[in-house]
Design a protein around this motif. Structure first.
Motif, PDB file in Angstrom:
ATOM      1  N   ILE A  64       1.009  -1.280   0.051  1.00  0.00           N
ATOM      2  CA  ILE A  64       0.147  -0.097  -0.149  1.00  0.00           C
ATOM      3  C   ILE A  64       0.790   1.227   0.149  1.00  0.00           C
ATOM      4  O   ILE A  64       0.673   2.210  -0.799  1.00  0.00           O
ATOM      5  CB  ILE A  64      -1.029  -0.056   1.075  1.00  0.00           C
ATOM      6  N   GLY A  69       0.901   4.088  -3.004  1.00  0.00           N
ATOM      7  CA  GLY A  69       0.344   5.562  -2.749  1.00  0.00           C
ATOM      8  C   GLY A  69       1.111   6.751  -3.242  1.00  0.00           C
ATOM      9  O   GLY A  69       2.160   6.502  -3.383  1.00  0.00           O
ATOM     10  N   VAL A 125       1.906   7.797   3.131  1.00  0.00           N
ATOM     11  CA  VAL A 125       0.683   7.097   3.534  1.00  0.00           C
ATOM     12  C   VAL A 125       0.697   7.093   5.171  1.00  0.00           C
ATOM     13  O   VAL A 125       1.667   6.737   5.741  1.00  0.00           O
ATOM     14  CB  VAL A 125       0.686   5.674   3.276  1.00  0.00           C
ATOM     15  N   LEU A 141      -4.506   5.880   8.079  1.00  0.00           N
ATOM     16  CA  LEU A 141      -5.073   5.610   6.740  1.00  0.00           C
ATOM     17  C   LEU A 141      -4.967   3.878   6.570  1.00  0.00           C
ATOM     18  O   LEU A 141      -5.819   3.144   6.265  1.00  0.00           O
ATOM     19  CB  LEU A 141      -4.550   6.272   5.828  1.00  0.00           C
ATOM     20  N   VAL A 184      -7.877   1.384   6.088  1.00  0.00           N
ATOM     21  CA  VAL A 184      -8.081   0.424   5.093  1.00  0.00           C
ATOM     22  C   VAL A 184      -7.874  -1.009   5.449  1.00  0.00           C
ATOM     23  O   VAL A 184      -8.631  -1.744   4.841  1.00  0.00           O
ATOM     24  CB  VAL A 184      -6.901   0.808   4.133  1.00  0.00           C
ATOM     25  N   LEU A 185      -7.050  -1.500   6.274  1.00  0.00           N
ATOM     26  CA  LEU A 185      -6.486  -2.791   6.665  1.00  0.00           C
ATOM     27  C   LEU A 185      -7.371  -3.347   7.722  1.00  0.00           C
ATOM     28  O   LEU A 185      -7.358  -4.286   8.138  1.00  0.00           O
ATOM     29  CB  LEU A 185      -5.264  -2.916   6.842  1.00  0.00           C
TER      30      LEU A 185
END
Lengths: 284, 181, 181
Positions: B19, B23, B27, B31, B35-36
């Motif tokens: 991720i 990005g 990141v 965040l 997301v996870l």
């Protein structure tokens, strides 16, 4: 090499024939999926599911393959009468659902009918006993086999692109900003050119209505520019002109202003750009 | 994100890396946690682990904290090589303005700046400069008219970049007529 | 690049990684060799080493060969999380007609529109237009035959979007014969 079409005459005559003789029959129930809702996008996992999910077939050969598989028929020994009927039924169904039937589907219908009628012809009794008689279906079989290979290849490409969609490249990094540009192909060149040309046409229309700028106005503009910016690129100034006449007016304005004002023309390099530069009035 | 994904610590480190990699901007831990669907502590632990990996690998990349988030970047010691590399990038990449100008020159050559302006309706001086620098266009003498303006045309490099044998291979509008309809 | 840089193998691996990362397109061995002033063999050895590292790390990233070059990208298994993060959806798939047309072009290139019609049995104009717009195919000049029809072939973008090293990676078209019937 399989022949694609009959000659034009024969083809159009046969299409008409095909359309006139489409028997009016009750619609077969097996085609009860919703053509209007389904799209031609591939959304299915497997080949069979794939075909079923299609609202329209990729072409007449695609439809034929589907019908042959549906009938569980041998592609090397196509039951031409039955398949032709199915094919015509399908086309009638498409028409009844207002799905535009491409001309290519009708050409194939005509070909099927031709093959069917050839199959019905009795063998020429005068023909030599051991003379090779060509199966009227052979050309169609060859085309179907050839086509099916590419259909499988298309499926392979579909699978590859699906895998590829799960792979991501890195996000933007600083050095990309200096390169926020597009890489172009010859097709881009042509389409961009067409867009520019279309835009130009529009502008020419507008220009006819636009009033031409007068010399006095041009001189006023030019003076203002030079006194605001101290210097002005002649090349840039001329490029701003919208028409040939404006360009001439601009040119005269430049000559005029050099004559009457404290302005110098400076060219740093031979063939280089020419600058219009304001000079301080001489102290006298 | 319906069910709680049962990730091993190693998997979490891997997905965090993926991720951060995609990005566009640094990141943030928050965040990543959102997301996870993991808690901050797990994310922080994963980043710490990842950071240690990058340190010990001594590869070409580093994981760095910047502007409140995490980012993968190249190590500073390679900046010279990277600069050399960036200079070599293919020059067929063009801004839209340059592409438009190139298209006009390709199809109307030989053509003068005022003529290009006439067709494009906007100034093309800087685009022409770029195209000359990229050697996609060349001058073709002067036009024998008022001011004897410079004529421009496409270069050999242009043919190379666009994979054309010669200018007759340039598709015409008619070539694509069937496609447009 | 005046003096010969005395890089250790480990340094070479690191700088190769940094450059591949920076590249916005797959980076070729040749370009790496040129920029780093090293011979092909050294670069290939460095890539092999790097590739092995990526394999054994089992992180979120992979080093892969695509479209004639090398690229760092995410591993496929994290695509859902990455999509959640990027808030993207899979891009629109090609229609069956476009895929078929693309398959014919990929295997028969350079190929003309009438030749595609011959195989597919259906007009392919709008599919070709879509493929051109998506940059999956490019024109390859004219065929020297009646009407000088345009020739089409696949592009680098095609290799990229379908994850192919080069065209030879496509299975032979005859291999599909076994699938038929």
């Amino acid at each position: 090499m399989p022949r694609v079409y009959f000659d034009c005459l024969a083809s159009s005559r046969l299409s008409v024939f095909a359309l006139e003789f489409l028997p009016v029959q009750p619609q077969p129930e097996k085609y009860n999926f919703d053509f209007k809702k389904e799209t031609a996008e591939i959304v299915a996992e497997s080949r069979d599911e794939l075909n079923l999910k299609l609202g329209e077939f990729a072409g007449p050969l695609d439809l034929l393959l589907y019908l042959i598989r549906q009938e569980q028929a041998d592609i090397f020994d196509i039951p031409i009468a039955r398949i032709t009927d199915e094919y015509l039924n399908y086309i009638r169904l498409m028409k009844s659902l207002d799905i535009a039937v491409a001309a290519d589907f009708l050409v194939m219908a005509a070909q099927l009918i031709e093959i069917k009628s050839k199959m019905l012809l009795p063998r020429d009794p005068l023909a030599e006993e051991d003379e090779e008689i060509e199966d009227p279906r052979q050309e169609l079989i060859d085309r179907l086999l050839e086509y099916e290979k590419f259909k499988s290849a298309a499926q392979m490409l579909y699978e590859k692109s699906t895998v590829e969609q799960a792979v991501f490249a890195r996000g933007k990094i600083e050095s990309d900003d200096a390169n926020a540009e597009i890489s172009a192909s010859v097709f881009d060149l042509l389409s961009v050119f067409q867009k520019v040309a279309a835009r130009h046409k529009e502008e020419v229309k507008l220009e006819i209505q636009r009033e031409e700028i007068s010399l006095a106005e041009m001189i006023r503009n030019l003076k203002k520019r030079i006194f605001e910016d101290a210097e002005l690129s002649l090349l840039a100034f001329f490029e701003e002109m919208h028409s040939h006449r404006e360009l001439v007016t601009a040119f005269i304005a430049v000559l005029e202003i050099v004559r009457t004002e404290d302005v110098k023309l400076i060219q740093k390099k031979t063939f280089g750009d020419i600058l219009l530069k304001r000079v301080e009035p001489a102290h006298s | 994100m319906a069910e709680q994904p049962a990730r091993s610590p190693a998997e979490l480190v891997a997905v965090v890396e993926a991720i951060i990699f995609v990005g566009d901007e640094p990141v943030t831990v928050k965040l990543l946690a959102d997301v996870l669907d993991e808690d901050r502590q797990s994310i922080e632990a994963a980043i710490e682990q990842l950071s240690a990996e990058y340190e010990s690998r001594e590869g070409g990349l580093q994981l760095r904290e910047v502007a409140g988030g995490w980012q993968i970047a190249t190590r500073t010691e390679f900046h010279e090589e990277i600069r050399d590399f960036l200079k070599t990038r293919p020059s067929a990449k063009l801004s839209l303005a340059s592409l438009e100008t190139l298209a006009v020159i390709a199809y109307k050559q030989p053509v003068t700046v005022p003529e290009i302006l006439e067709i494009r309706g906007v100034q093309s001086a800087s685009a022409i400069k770029t195209l000359l620098e990229k050697r996609l266009i060349v001058t073709k003498g002067h036009k024998e008219t008022v001011g004897r303006p410079m004529l421009y045309g496409t270069s050999k490099e242009f043919l190379l970049q666009f994979g054309l044998k010669d200018l007759t291979e340039l598709p015409s509008i008619e070539d694509f007529e069937d496609l447009v309809q």
